[in-house]
Write a protein that holds these residues in place. Structure first.
Motif, short mmCIF file in Angstrom:
data_model
loop_
_atom_site.label_atom_id
_atom_site.label_comp_id
_atom_site.label_asym_id
_atom_site.label_seq_id
_atom_site.Cartn_x
_atom_site.Cartn_y
_atom_site.Cartn_z
N LYS A 1 10.05 -6.02 10.38
CA LYS A 1 11.15 -5.24 10.92
C LYS A 1 10.74 -3.77 11.00
O LYS A 1 9.87 -3.34 10.23
N PRO A 2 11.37 -2.99 11.86
CA PRO A 2 11.03 -1.56 11.91
C PRO A 2 11.16 -0.87 10.55
O PRO A 2 10.37 0.04 10.25
N GLU A 3 12.09 -1.31 9.73
CA GLU A 3 12.26 -0.69 8.41
C GLU A 3 11.15 -1.03 7.43
O GLU A 3 11.10 -0.48 6.33
N ASP A 4 10.24 -1.92 7.83
CA ASP A 4 9.06 -2.20 7.00
C ASP A 4 7.95 -1.17 7.25
O ASP A 4 6.92 -1.20 6.56
N THR A 5 8.15 -0.29 8.20
CA THR A 5 7.16 0.75 8.49
C THR A 5 6.97 1.64 7.26
O THR A 5 7.93 2.19 6.73
N ALA A 6 5.72 1.75 6.81
CA ALA A 6 5.41 2.50 5.60
C ALA A 6 3.91 2.50 5.39
O ALA A 6 3.18 1.76 6.06
N VAL A 7 3.48 3.30 4.45
CA VAL A 7 2.12 3.18 3.92
C VAL A 7 2.18 2.20 2.76
O VAL A 7 3.02 2.36 1.85
N TYR A 8 1.32 1.21 2.80
CA TYR A 8 1.28 0.18 1.77
C TYR A 8 0.12 0.45 0.82
O TYR A 8 -1.02 0.64 1.26
N TYR A 9 0.43 0.44 -0.48
CA TYR A 9 -0.55 0.74 -1.51
C TYR A 9 -0.68 -0.44 -2.47
O TYR A 9 0.31 -1.04 -2.86
N CYS A 10 -1.91 -0.72 -2.89
CA CYS A 10 -2.05 -1.66 -4.00
C CYS A 10 -2.22 -0.88 -5.29
O CYS A 10 -2.61 0.29 -5.29
N ASN A 11 -1.91 -1.55 -6.36
CA ASN A 11 -1.81 -0.90 -7.68
C ASN A 11 -2.23 -1.87 -8.76
O ASN A 11 -1.94 -3.07 -8.69
N SER A 12 -2.88 -1.32 -9.79
CA SER A 12 -3.09 -2.06 -11.02
C SER A 12 -2.91 -1.11 -12.19
O SER A 12 -3.30 0.06 -12.10
N ARG A 13 -2.30 -1.60 -13.23
CA ARG A 13 -2.12 -0.81 -14.44
C ARG A 13 -3.08 -1.32 -15.51
O ARG A 13 -3.01 -2.49 -15.91
N ILE A 14 -3.97 -0.45 -15.93
CA ILE A 14 -5.01 -0.82 -16.88
C ILE A 14 -4.94 0.13 -18.06
O ILE A 14 -5.06 1.35 -17.88
N ALA A 15 -4.73 -0.41 -19.26
CA ALA A 15 -4.60 0.41 -20.47
C ALA A 15 -3.58 1.52 -20.28
O ALA A 15 -3.80 2.67 -20.70
N GLY A 16 -2.49 1.18 -19.65
CA GLY A 16 -1.41 2.13 -19.48
C GLY A 16 -1.59 3.14 -18.37
O GLY A 16 -0.74 4.01 -18.17
N VAL A 17 -2.67 3.04 -17.64
CA VAL A 17 -2.96 3.98 -16.54
C VAL A 17 -2.78 3.26 -15.21
O VAL A 17 -3.32 2.16 -15.02
N ASP A 18 -2.04 3.87 -14.31
CA ASP A 18 -1.84 3.32 -12.97
C ASP A 18 -2.97 3.77 -12.05
O ASP A 18 -3.25 4.97 -11.93
N TYR A 19 -3.57 2.79 -11.38
CA TYR A 19 -4.59 3.07 -10.39
C TYR A 19 -4.07 2.67 -9.01
O TYR A 19 -3.41 1.63 -8.88
N TRP A 20 -4.39 3.51 -8.02
CA TRP A 20 -3.87 3.31 -6.66
C TRP A 20 -5.00 3.36 -5.65
O TRP A 20 -5.97 4.10 -5.82
N GLY A 21 -4.81 2.63 -4.58
CA GLY A 21 -5.70 2.80 -3.45
C GLY A 21 -5.23 3.95 -2.58
O GLY A 21 -4.25 4.63 -2.90
N GLN A 22 -5.91 4.14 -1.46
CA GLN A 22 -5.58 5.25 -0.56
C GLN A 22 -4.44 4.89 0.38
O GLN A 22 -3.87 5.78 1.01
N GLY A 23 -4.11 3.63 0.45
CA GLY A 23 -3.01 3.16 1.29
C GLY A 23 -3.46 2.75 2.68
O GLY A 23 -4.51 3.18 3.16
N THR A 24 -2.65 1.90 3.29
CA THR A 24 -2.90 1.49 4.68
C THR A 24 -1.57 1.54 5.43
O THR A 24 -0.55 1.07 4.93
N GLN A 25 -1.60 2.17 6.60
CA GLN A 25 -0.36 2.39 7.37
C GLN A 25 0.02 1.12 8.12
O GLN A 25 -0.80 0.54 8.84
N VAL A 26 1.27 0.71 7.96
CA VAL A 26 1.85 -0.38 8.74
C VAL A 26 3.00 0.20 9.55
O VAL A 26 3.92 0.79 8.99
N THR A 27 2.92 0.03 10.86
CA THR A 27 3.97 0.52 11.74
C THR A 27 4.53 -0.64 12.55
O THR A 27 3.76 -1.36 13.21
N VAL A 28 5.82 -0.83 12.46
CA VAL A 28 6.50 -1.91 13.18
C VAL A 28 7.33 -1.27 14.29
O VAL A 28 8.33 -0.60 14.03
N SER A 29 6.89 -1.46 15.50
CA SER A 29 7.54 -0.81 16.64
C SER A 29 7.17 -1.54 17.92
O SER A 29 6.07 -2.08 18.05
N SER A 30 8.12 -1.53 18.86
CA SER A 30 7.83 -2.10 20.17
C SER A 30 7.27 -1.04 21.10
O SER A 30 6.94 -1.34 22.25
#
Length: 115
Positions: A86-115
């Motif tokens: 849906k258009p409202e799913d448009t966002a930057v999507y990030y993966c995450n893992s929490r290791i020893a209490g620290v959050d690690y993130w990727g740089q993200g990937t843009q998803v755009t839902v549009s006609s």
């Protein structure tokens, strides 16, 4: 620890897309993995979680029935399959893992839902 997302892009409403996150630098199979997303002007929100071991999965209500999270512990990769986008799913999507209490993130990937 490194998390690298890929697979984002432009997709029409109702379409499908699979984003991937390649992990390295830690024992991937031993950790939960999560997908978050952040739309412009909004806070980052949790989309889905997959546990370690015999994996269980959880998805947030706003994507339930449309998105599926999975993992490949041989390829050290976590996936998010997104259907009926849906258009409202448009966002930057990030993966995450929490290791020893620290959050690690990727740089993200843009998803755009549009006609």
């Amino acid at each position: 620890v490194q998390l690298v997302e890929s697979g984002g892009g432009l997709v029409p409403p109702g379409g499908s897309l699979r984003v991937s996150c390649a992990a390295s630098g830690f024992s991937f199979s031993n950790y939960f993995m999560r997908w978050y997303r952040q739309a412009p002007g909004k806070e980052r929100e949790l989309v889905a979680t997959i546990t370690s071991g015999e994996p269980n999965t959880y998805v947030s209500g706003f994507v339930k029935g449309r998105f599926t999270i999975s993992r490949d512990n041989v390829k050290n990769t976590v996936y998010l399959q997104m259907n009926s986008l849906k258009p409202e799913d448009t966002a930057v999507y990030y993966c995450n893992s929490r290791i020893a209490g620290v959050d690690y993130w990727g740089q993200g990937t843009q998803v755009t839902v549009s006609s």
